[in-house]
Design a protein around this motif. Structure first.
Motif, PDB file in Angstrom:
ATOM      1  N   PRO A 180       0.877  -1.249   0.065  1.00 17.59           N
ATOM      2  CA  PRO A 180      -0.035  -0.165   0.085  1.00 17.59           C
ATOM      3  C   PRO A 180       0.938   1.287   0.039  1.00 17.59           C
ATOM      4  O   PRO A 180       1.938   1.329   0.587  1.00 17.59           O
ATOM      5  CB  PRO A 180      -0.703   0.071   1.347  1.00 17.59           C
ATOM      6  N   GLN A 181       0.177   2.527  -0.375  1.00 16.55           N
ATOM      7  CA  GLN A 181       0.594   3.612  -0.043  1.00 16.55           C
ATOM      8  C   GLN A 181       0.374   3.928   1.275  1.00 16.55           C
ATOM      9  O   GLN A 181      -0.720   3.385   1.870  1.00 16.55           O
ATOM     10  CB  GLN A 181       0.035   4.679  -1.184  1.00 16.55           C
ATOM     11  N   VAL A 182       1.270   4.491   2.051  1.00 14.68           N
ATOM     12  CA  VAL A 182       1.005   5.044   3.559  1.00 14.68           C
ATOM     13  C   VAL A 182       0.731   6.383   3.709  1.00 14.68           C
ATOM     14  O   VAL A 182       1.806   7.281   3.344  1.00 14.68           O
ATOM     15  CB  VAL A 182       2.055   4.343   4.417  1.00 14.68           C
ATOM     16  N   ALA A 183      -0.435   6.600   4.423  1.00  8.97           N
ATOM     17  CA  ALA A 183      -0.928   8.143   4.575  1.00  8.97           C
ATOM     18  C   ALA A 183      -0.259   8.548   5.870  1.00  8.97           C
ATOM     19  O   ALA A 183       0.076   9.926   6.069  1.00  8.97           O
ATOM     20  CB  ALA A 183      -2.381   8.402   4.627  1.00  8.97           C
ATOM     21  N   GLY A 184      -0.289   7.697   6.982  1.00 12.34           N
ATOM     22  CA  GLY A 184       0.208   8.203   8.172  1.00 12.34           C
ATOM     23  C   GLY A 184       1.667   8.073   8.357  1.00 12.34           C
ATOM     24  O   GLY A 184       2.642   7.622   7.606  1.00 12.34           O
ATOM     25  N   LYS A 185       2.115   8.676   9.556  1.00 12.34           N
ATOM     26  CA  LYS A 185       3.608   8.375  10.008  1.00 12.34           C
ATOM     27  C   LYS A 185       4.150   7.224  10.077  1.00 12.34           C
ATOM     28  O   LYS A 185       3.164   6.173  10.403  1.00 12.34           O
ATOM     29  CB  LYS A 185       3.486   8.868  11.412  1.00 12.34           C
ATOM     30  N   PRO A 186       5.209   6.561   9.632  1.00 11.68           N
ATOM     31  CA  PRO A 186       6.305   7.645   9.230  1.00 11.68           C
ATOM     32  C   PRO A 186       6.488   8.144   7.911  1.00 11.68           C
ATOM     33  O   PRO A 186       7.350   8.862   7.583  1.00 11.68           O
ATOM     34  CB  PRO A 186       7.584   6.574   9.424  1.00 11.68           C
ATOM     35  N   GLY A 187       5.322   7.908   7.054  1.00 15.91           N
ATOM     36  CA  GLY A 187       5.398   8.520   5.845  1.00 15.91           C
ATOM     37  C   GLY A 187       5.047  10.068   5.972  1.00 15.91           C
ATOM     38  O   GLY A 187       4.523  10.690   6.946  1.00 15.91           O
ATOM     39  N   PRO A 188       5.641  11.015   5.103  1.00 11.44           N
ATOM     40  CA  PRO A 188       5.487  12.359   5.279  1.00 11.44           C
ATOM     41  C   PRO A 188       4.028  13.045   4.849  1.00 11.44           C
ATOM     42  O   PRO A 188       3.881  14.106   5.340  1.00 11.44           O
ATOM     43  CB  PRO A 188       6.408  12.949   4.160  1.00 11.44           C
ATOM     44  N   ALA A 189       3.129  12.247   4.299  1.00 19.23           N
ATOM     45  CA  ALA A 189       1.630  12.767   3.989  1.00 19.23           C
ATOM     46  C   ALA A 189       1.179  13.634   5.094  1.00 19.23           C
ATOM     47  O   ALA A 189       0.435  14.585   4.974  1.00 19.23           O
ATOM     48  CB  ALA A 189       1.065  11.599   3.337  1.00 19.23           C
ATOM     49  N   LEU A 190       0.912  12.865   6.090  1.00 19.69           N
ATOM     50  CA  LEU A 190       0.028  13.091   7.430  1.00 19.69           C
ATOM     51  C   LEU A 190       0.721  14.751   7.741  1.00 19.69           C
ATOM     52  O   LEU A 190      -0.017  15.403   7.963  1.00 19.69           O
ATOM     53  CB  LEU A 190       0.067  12.280   8.342  1.00 19.69           C
ATOM     54  N   LEU A 191       2.018  14.833   7.844  1.00 20.74           N
ATOM     55  CA  LEU A 191       2.675  15.922   8.445  1.00 20.74           C
ATOM     56  C   LEU A 191       2.655  17.070   7.546  1.00 20.74           C
ATOM     57  O   LEU A 191       2.581  18.213   7.703  1.00 20.74           O
ATOM     58  CB  LEU A 191       3.931  15.523   8.870  1.00 20.74           C
ATOM     59  N   ASP A 192       2.810  16.652   6.104  1.00 21.17           N
ATOM     60  CA  ASP A 192       2.683  17.530   5.134  1.00 21.17           C
ATOM     61  C   ASP A 192       1.196  18.387   5.214  1.00 21.17           C
ATOM     62  O   ASP A 192       1.260  19.687   4.917  1.00 21.17           O
ATOM     63  CB  ASP A 192       2.869  16.939   3.606  1.00 21.17           C
ATOM     64  N   VAL A 193       0.284  17.538   5.296  1.00 23.03           N
ATOM     65  CA  VAL A 193      -1.203  18.178   5.394  1.00 23.03           C
ATOM     66  C   VAL A 193      -1.429  18.879   6.398  1.00 23.03           C
ATOM     67  O   VAL A 193      -1.788  20.095   6.404  1.00 23.03           O
ATOM     68  CB  VAL A 193      -2.120  17.003   5.254  1.00 23.03           C
ATOM     69  N   ALA A 194      -0.818  18.476   7.566  1.00 21.52           N
ATOM     70  CA  ALA A 194      -1.037  19.352   8.945  1.00 21.52           C
ATOM     71  C   ALA A 194      -0.086  20.658   8.610  1.00 21.52           C
ATOM     72  O   ALA A 194      -0.720  21.628   9.001  1.00 21.52           O
ATOM     73  CB  ALA A 194      -0.289  18.714   9.954  1.00 21.52           C
ATOM     74  N   ALA A 195       1.095  20.679   8.171  1.00 21.46           N
ATOM     75  CA  ALA A 195       1.747  21.949   7.856  1.00 21.46           C
ATOM     76  C   ALA A 195       1.175  22.952   7.146  1.00 21.46           C
ATOM     77  O   ALA A 195       1.290  23.967   7.372  1.00 21.46           O
ATOM     78  CB  ALA A 195       3.213  21.471   7.575  1.00 21.46           C
ATOM     79  N   ARG A 196       0.538  22.346   5.823  1.00 27.90           N
ATOM     80  CA  ARG A 196       0.011  23.314   4.911  1.00 27.90           C
ATOM     81  C   ARG A 196      -1.252  23.846   5.602  1.00 27.90           C
ATOM     82  O   ARG A 196      -1.534  24.913   5.148  1.00 27.90           O
ATOM     83  CB  ARG A 196      -0.382  22.408   3.741  1.00 27.90           C
TER      84      ARG A 196
END
Length: 347
Positions: A180-196
């Motif tokens: 799978p692609q991973v949305a949560g940590k340790p992938g960056p997607a979750l933190l990228d969304v939060a920072a934006r």
């Protein structure tokens, strides 16, 4: 620390609270940061609850939180899907109704059956069973996009660690032969969304786990602060691989009042670390035990890192090694990195 960063991205369980109990000083630290103009956004791998539910729990515990300041892995997963699929596409949801709501909020349709599904999104639910996993397997074998909210193998309960989303993801890995692609940590997607969403230009990721919070922050290109109030301890920090090494190490959220240079791994006044051979460290001197850990990490990481054996030069070094949990069978020595790793947790 609050002069250097404009937004705090804080993990929840183990960092701000432990189940129903607040980590001492955490709520006060978040409130004080807000008064200094540094907002806190709350980031969690848990995809089973809505941001509203998470915010309500935080407020109940004394944190200044709104649903808009909570970013969950279900939201990150929904955004990943929306970036890859045409509007109105059908997504098979393995997870709770909270995950269904996030997927539908980005303009996608949801289903619990394989027929017509062009994607599968998977988050934790205590009700996940064979039938929904079978439907997901059929969809994945037919080529559906697969996004997992997180890969945490276990989640903490009053009965001890129990299967988390990562365990269920492993079932589909085996059954489908897919990754799978991973949305949560340790992938960056979750933190990228939060920072934006926070409009952050200099965010600081704060967490208690090296393998999710710190690795995720580093993957997202953010500075990271490890607090020793949850899963990862001195043993794990000292032996951490490069991708899991924090920029700063603090006892708890009160570290936000400290000078960043005082929290960074490296040489510390009063402590001397001698690297006898790779993995062989000798600590001597006196001072704060956490400063001893920062000094040990600085020397060991510069020498290549990996498992380490720490011995004491006597005096305060004995106490520091005991306080840090680095003492093994002999007082003042330990085989760091050989201890069992802590169980994972949905965070």
């Amino acid at each position: 620390m609050l002069d250097r960063f404009d937004v705090l991205l804080a993990d929840l369980d183990g960092t701000l609270y432990r189940g129903p109990v607040v980590v001492p000083g955490a709520a006060e630290a978040v409130e004080a940061a807000g008064k200094r103009g540094v907002r806190t956004w709350y980031v969690t791998n848990n995809a089973s609850r809505t941001p509203q539910d998470v915010a309500a729990h935080l407020v109940e515990l004394g944190f200044p939180a709104t649903a808009a300041e909570v970013v969950t892995s279900s939201q990150a997963a929904a955004r990943l899907l929306a970036e890859q699929l045409p509007a109105g596409s059908t997504v098979l949801v393995v997870g709770t109704e909270a995950l269904v709501g996030e997927v539908e909020a980005v303009g996608l349709a949801t289903t619990r059956e394989a027929e017509g599904a062009v994607a599968v999104v998977q988050g934790h639910s205590p009700d996940t069973g064979w039938r929904i996993l079978a439907e997901a397997t059929v969809a994945l074998r037919a080529g559906a996009v697969w996004v997992a909210c997180n890969l945490d193998p276990t989640l903490p309960t009053e009965r001890g660690p129990l299967p988390g989303n990562g365990s269920m993801v492993s079932v589909l890995r085996i059954a489908s032969g897919r990754e799978p692609q991973v949305a949560g940590k340790p992938g960056p997607a979750l933190l990228d969304v939060a920072a934006r969403q926070a409009g952050a230009s200099a965010p600081l990721m704060i967490g208690d786990r090296l393998d999710t919070d710190i690795e995720g922050g580093r993957a997202a290109g953010m500075a990271t602060l490890l607090v020793l109030t949850g899963v990862s301890d001195a043993v794990e920090v000292l032996s951490a691989p490069p991708e899991r090494r924090p920029d700063y190490i603090g006892a708890d959220m009160n570290a936000l009042d400290a000078d960043p240079d005082d929290l960074a791994p490296g040489a510390r006044a009063g402590w001397e670390v001698t690297v006898a051979d790779r993995g062989e460290l000798r600590l001597s001197g006196s001072g704060d035990a956490l400063d001893a850990l920062r000094a040990l990490c600085g020397a060991h990481w510069a020498a290549g890192g990996g498992p380490a054996r720490v011995t004491s030069g006597g005096g305060d070094a004995d106490r520091a090694i005991r306080d840090l949990g680095l003492g093994g069978g002999e007082i003042g020595s330990a085989t760091v990195g050989a201890a069992p790793r802590p169980s994972g947790a949905d965070r």
